[in-house]
Design a protein around this motif. Structure first.
Motif, PDB file in Angstrom:
ATOM      1  N   TYR A 155      59.148  54.317  18.684  1.00 34.93           N
ATOM      2  CA  TYR A 155      60.387  53.662  19.127  1.00 34.93           C
ATOM      3  C   TYR A 155      61.652  54.125  18.385  1.00 34.93           C
ATOM      4  CZ  TYR A 155      63.462  49.613  20.109  1.00 34.93           C
ATOM      5  OH  TYR A 155      64.493  48.791  20.471  1.00 34.93           O
ATOM      6  N   GLN A 177      62.977  52.171  28.262  1.00 34.16           N
ATOM      7  CA  GLN A 177      61.796  53.001  28.559  1.00 34.16           C
ATOM      8  C   GLN A 177      60.811  52.949  27.392  1.00 34.16           C
ATOM      9  OE1 GLN A 177      63.671  56.745  29.427  1.00 34.16           O
ATOM     10  NE2 GLN A 177      63.909  56.284  31.591  1.00 34.16           N
ATOM     11  N   THR A 216      58.940  49.595  27.176  1.00 35.94           N
ATOM     12  CA  THR A 216      58.136  49.120  28.311  1.00 35.94           C
ATOM     13  C   THR A 216      57.044  50.094  28.762  1.00 35.94           C
ATOM     14  OG1 THR A 216      59.729  50.005  29.912  1.00 35.94           O
ATOM     15  CG2 THR A 216      60.042  47.731  29.242  1.00 35.94           C
ATOM     16  N   GLU A 217      57.224  51.400  28.478  1.00 30.44           N
ATOM     17  CA  GLU A 217      56.216  52.356  28.948  1.00 30.44           C
ATOM     18  C   GLU A 217      54.959  52.270  28.102  1.00 30.44           C
ATOM     19  OE1 GLU A 217      58.174  56.155  29.125  1.00 30.44           O
ATOM     20  OE2 GLU A 217      59.244  55.592  30.959  1.00 30.44           O
ATOM     21  N   PRO A 218      53.791  52.452  28.721  1.00 26.19           N
ATOM     22  CA  PRO A 218      52.533  52.360  27.975  1.00 26.19           C
ATOM     23  C   PRO A 218      52.545  53.233  26.723  1.00 26.19           C
ATOM     24  CG  PRO A 218      52.117  52.560  30.315  1.00 26.19           C
ATOM     25  CD  PRO A 218      53.581  52.718  30.139  1.00 26.19           C
ATOM     26  N   ASP A 219      51.955  52.694  25.677  1.00 27.04           N
ATOM     27  CA  ASP A 219      52.033  53.305  24.349  1.00 27.04           C
ATOM     28  C   ASP A 219      50.619  53.461  23.801  1.00 27.04           C
ATOM     29  OD1 ASP A 219      53.055  54.020  21.810  1.00 27.04           O
ATOM     30  OD2 ASP A 219      54.739  52.650  22.081  1.00 27.04           O
ATOM     31  N   GLY A 251      55.610  49.893  23.498  1.00 22.99           N
ATOM     32  CA  GLY A 251      55.291  49.421  24.828  1.00 22.99           C
ATOM     33  C   GLY A 251      53.915  48.761  24.780  1.00 22.99           C
ATOM     34  N   ARG A 269      48.314  51.441  26.276  1.00 26.89           N
ATOM     35  CA  ARG A 269      47.772  52.205  27.389  1.00 26.89           C
ATOM     36  C   ARG A 269      46.325  51.741  27.610  1.00 26.89           C
ATOM     37  NH1 ARG A 269      48.775  57.320  25.118  1.00 26.89           N
ATOM     38  NH2 ARG A 269      50.977  57.024  25.543  1.00 26.89           N
TER      39      ARG A 269
END
Ligand SMILES: [Fe+2]
Ligand SMILES: [Fe+2]
Length: 210
Positions: A101, A189, A192-195, A203, A206
């Motif tokens: 991040y 982004q 919120t995007e899979p991490d 995020g 995943r």
């Protein structure tokens, strides 16, 4: 054009965020509480360090220095509070890899002044706003005394977000909103995007192949 249109409700502490934290992140955080708390302690230390770095970078801005000096002390008190919570929960200290991040957010910051200062202040505002939002999401799901601590921190980090935003607006009355729109999109982004790793500002995890 009102570039702030489209952000979350202005009454929200996290009104500058372009996207809310996904509910899956909250569930992941609760399922990995020791990991989350260890990263949280690190974030508080980093928040103090970021404030100090800004004081060193712009020593001529005395109003900023005075505000950031107080902010840094408050962040260190937060660090001590989280450290006590970790001890009470008997969470052993483990070194963690840094999440994506903050590092990736920094790649969007202008490399030269005067915009670098504005971007750093806006980035500070976004990180504080995201923190406030997540403390408020987690507090009702935690047991005391952690629930109380997180509710208190939600208020503190919301104050910090408005402080950083106020300095950014004063530094660039014309450009701040356009810069905020770009940085907020990037921040949303990352949050919120899979991490691959659960962190305070990551995020959601995943999905792992079963
Ligand atoms: Fe803090
Ligand atoms: Fe803060």
């Amino acid at each position: 054009m009102n570039v702030t249109r489209g952000f979350l409700a202005p009454e929200s502490a996290a009104s500058i965020l372009r996207a809310p934290t996904p509910p899956a992140w909250v569930e992941d955080a609760l399922a990995h509480l020791p990991e989350l708390l260890l990263d949280h302690a690190n974030c508080e230390k980093k928040a103090a360090s970021t404030a100090l770095a800004l004081m060193f970078a712009y020593p001529e801005d005395q109003a900023l220095a005075a505000a950031l000096s107080r902010l840094a002390r408050e962040e260190l008190r937060h660090f001590e509070q989280v450290t006590r919570a970790l001890a009470a929960l008997e969470v052993p200290y483990v070194r963690q890899r840094t999440g994506r991040y903050a590092q990736r957010l920094r790649t969007a910051v202008a490399t030269a002044d005067p915009m670098r200062k504005v971007d750093l202040l806006l980035t500070g505002a976004l990180i504080e706003a995201r923190s406030a939002e997540r403390f408020a999401l987690l507090a009702p799901r935690l047991r005391p005394p952690l629930a109380r601590l997180y509710a208190d921190l939600a208020g503190a980090e919301a104050r910090h977000y408005t402080l950083y935003l106020g300095f950014a607006r004063a530094a660039a009355p014309q450009e701040w909103a356009t810069r905020l729109a770009a940085l907020a999109l990037h921040e949303a982004q990352l949050a919120t995007e899979p991490d691959g790793t659960l962190r305070f500002h990551s995020g959601p995890l995943r999905a792992r192949p079963s």
